[in-house]
Design a protein around this motif. Structure first.
Motif, PDB file in Angstrom:
ATOM      1  N   ARG A   1      13.619  41.338  73.046  1.00 36.78           N
ATOM      2  CA  ARG A   1      14.839  41.331  73.536  1.00 36.78           C
ATOM      3  C   ARG A   1      15.184  41.987  74.937  1.00 36.78           C
ATOM      4  O   ARG A   1      15.550  41.521  75.984  1.00 36.78           O
ATOM      5  N   LEU A   2      14.585  43.144  75.051  1.00 34.13           N
ATOM      6  CA  LEU A   2      14.500  43.952  76.416  1.00 34.13           C
ATOM      7  C   LEU A   2      13.754  43.166  77.513  1.00 34.13           C
ATOM      8  O   LEU A   2      14.266  43.414  78.738  1.00 34.13           O
TER       9      LEU A   2
ATOM     10  N   SER B   1      25.785  44.678  77.897  1.00 34.87           N
ATOM     11  CA  SER B   1      25.853  43.449  77.006  1.00 34.87           C
ATOM     12  C   SER B   1      27.055  42.873  76.636  1.00 34.87           C
ATOM     13  O   SER B   1      27.245  41.662  76.604  1.00 34.87           O
TER      14      SER B   1
ATOM     15  N   TYR C   1      23.903  50.218  77.638  1.00 37.28           N
ATOM     16  CA  TYR C   1      23.201  48.707  77.424  1.00 37.28           C
ATOM     17  C   TYR C   1      24.102  48.096  76.642  1.00 37.28           C
ATOM     18  O   TYR C   1      24.521  46.796  76.853  1.00 37.28           O
TER      19      TYR C   1
ATOM     20  N   SER D   1      16.065  40.217  78.543  1.00 30.67           N
ATOM     21  CA  SER D   1      17.060  40.525  79.320  1.00 30.67           C
ATOM     22  C   SER D   1      16.603  41.355  80.466  1.00 30.67           C
ATOM     23  O   SER D   1      17.569  41.423  81.315  1.00 30.67           O
TER      24      SER D   1
ATOM     25  N   VAL E   1      20.758  46.211  69.896  1.00 35.07           N
ATOM     26  CA  VAL E   1      20.214  45.297  70.869  1.00 35.07           C
ATOM     27  C   VAL E   1      20.551  43.951  70.672  1.00 35.07           C
ATOM     28  O   VAL E   1      20.851  43.072  71.600  1.00 35.07           O
TER      29      VAL E   1
ATOM     30  N   ILE F   1      16.338  44.537  80.792  1.00 33.40           N
ATOM     31  CA  ILE F   1      17.173  45.805  81.022  1.00 33.40           C
ATOM     32  C   ILE F   1      16.212  46.850  81.188  1.00 33.40           C
ATOM     33  O   ILE F   1      16.606  47.562  81.981  1.00 33.40           O
ATOM     34  N   ALA F   2      15.022  46.920  80.504  1.00 32.59           N
ATOM     35  CA  ALA F   2      14.183  47.928  80.585  1.00 32.59           C
ATOM     36  C   ALA F   2      13.259  47.715  81.784  1.00 32.59           C
ATOM     37  O   ALA F   2      12.630  46.827  81.963  1.00 32.59           O
TER      38      ALA F   2
END
Length: 351
Positions: free
Chosen positions: A233-234, A340, A336, A237, A145, A239-240
């Motif tokens: 972090r997720l 990224s 991911y 970003s 990640v 992303i989740a």
């Protein structure tokens, strides 16, 4: 507690005798012979016996299926390598449970000195290797990640296998004391497999504290740090898109703590001679050991089965569910990493 001749529910339990208890051995053994001639005369022992049989059956079945799928049906990858090693560790642990189940039923160790030492070694080998593997999985996810480009270019099955071998080697080294200080004592025709710490007054404390620090405190802190970084972090970003990954991560942390905290707590209570009664200490160690053993069949559930939605895939075969679950994280991680990597590459053109 003064002495622990009266019960040895699991080899992983730190029931022992040392220099402080050697004078009370005869009395304790006599009481043991009269009271604990069979597990079926005690409700607690019988209940934990049933639980351990369930753990054995579910652990052998669940981990066996994971080994077959991850080892023979799926393409080798870093994720399947982690799962396979974790399942092997738990499978080995569960395969030795019958020795302790038989011991708890008869209260008589009939398998000899070598198996007394070896089963204890295997139990702690599983404890360390399983926990170390959970830490490795957490660190691997965290690195993927934080450094997606590096992870995509450097994560490989060969490196994962090397890390696993190293983890098993360290686990074996930390498990050697459990084999060295294991002994079989005979009294009134009954054999008891237990720890013998009479050679040094501080051996018991040193070994127990090393297990607590290296087998619980440090791994637990590392897992907490890794999943905290991942979640932050997720979220940052975005992303989740669902809360499911966070629920799974939380369940992993909570389950790890709940499975191992009682065992280590009562071992420390036993060592430092707390004011609790011997019955509370003994039953606490029994329950703590059983809960710790339950982690061996919960791992396939938490690390594999929770990876897919059972309700939506109920009509598919069990094997397909497991295979899809193991591969799901790999596909998610690949997406991911790709996303990224693309973002990082774009960002680098503006530097």
């Amino acid at each position: 507690m003064d002495s622990n001749f009266d019960f040895n529910y699991e080899e992983i339990v730190d029931y022992s005798y040392d220099n402080n208890s050697i004078n009370n051995n005869s009395l304790t053994e006599e009481i043991s012979f009269k009271v604990h001639t069979t597990c079926f005369t005690e409700v607690m022992c019988l209940l934990l016996l049933v639980v351990n049989v369930i753990i054995f059956l579910l652990g052998i079945g669940g981990n066996g299926v994971v080994i077959w799928i991850a080892g023979f049906r799926m393409k080798k990858s870093v994720n399947t390598t982690w799962y396979l090693s974790l399942a092997v560790s738990d499978f080995i642990f569960c395969s030795f449970l019958p020795f302790n189940i038989a011991y708890s039923v008869t209260s008589d160790w009939i398998f000899g000195l070598f198996m007394c030492k070896f089963t204890s070694f295997v139990m702690f080998l599983n404890m360390f290797s399983s926990i170390f593997l959970l830490v490795i999985i957490s660190v691997d996810r965290c690195i993927a990640v934080i450094f997606p480009v590096w992870a995509q270019n450097h994560r490989s099955v060969g490196k994962a296998s090397f890390i696993i071998v190293l983890a098993w080697f360290v686990s074996a080294a930390l498990s050697v004391p459990s084999m060295v200080y294991r002994d079989v004592q005979h009294h009134l025709g009954i054999g008891r497999c237990m720890n013998n710490y009479t050679s040094s007054p501080y051996t018991h404390e040193i070994i127990a504290m090393s297990r607590f620090v290296f087998g619980f405190v440090i791994p637990f802190l590392l897992i907490i740090v890794c999943y905290t970084v991942i979640i932050l972090r997720l979220k940052a970003s975005q992303i989740a898109k669902s809360s499911k990954p966070f629920k799974i991560m939380t369940s992993l942390i909570v389950t790890f703590f709940l499975c191992w905290a009682p065992y280590h707590a009562f071992v420390l209570i036993e060592i430092y001679k707390s004011s609790l009664s011997n019955d509370i200490k003994t039953n606490g160690l029994r329950i703590g050991t059983t809960v710790a053993a339950a982690n061996s069949f919960l791992n396939p559930v938490l690390y594999v089965f929770m990876g897919s939605d059972f309700r939506k895939k109920f009509k598919s075969s069990v094997f397909s569910k497991i295979e899809n679950a193991i591969g799901e994280e790999g596909r998610t991680m690949s997406r991911y990493l790709s996303r990224s990597s693309s973002v990082d590459a774009k960002a680098s053109t503006h530097i």
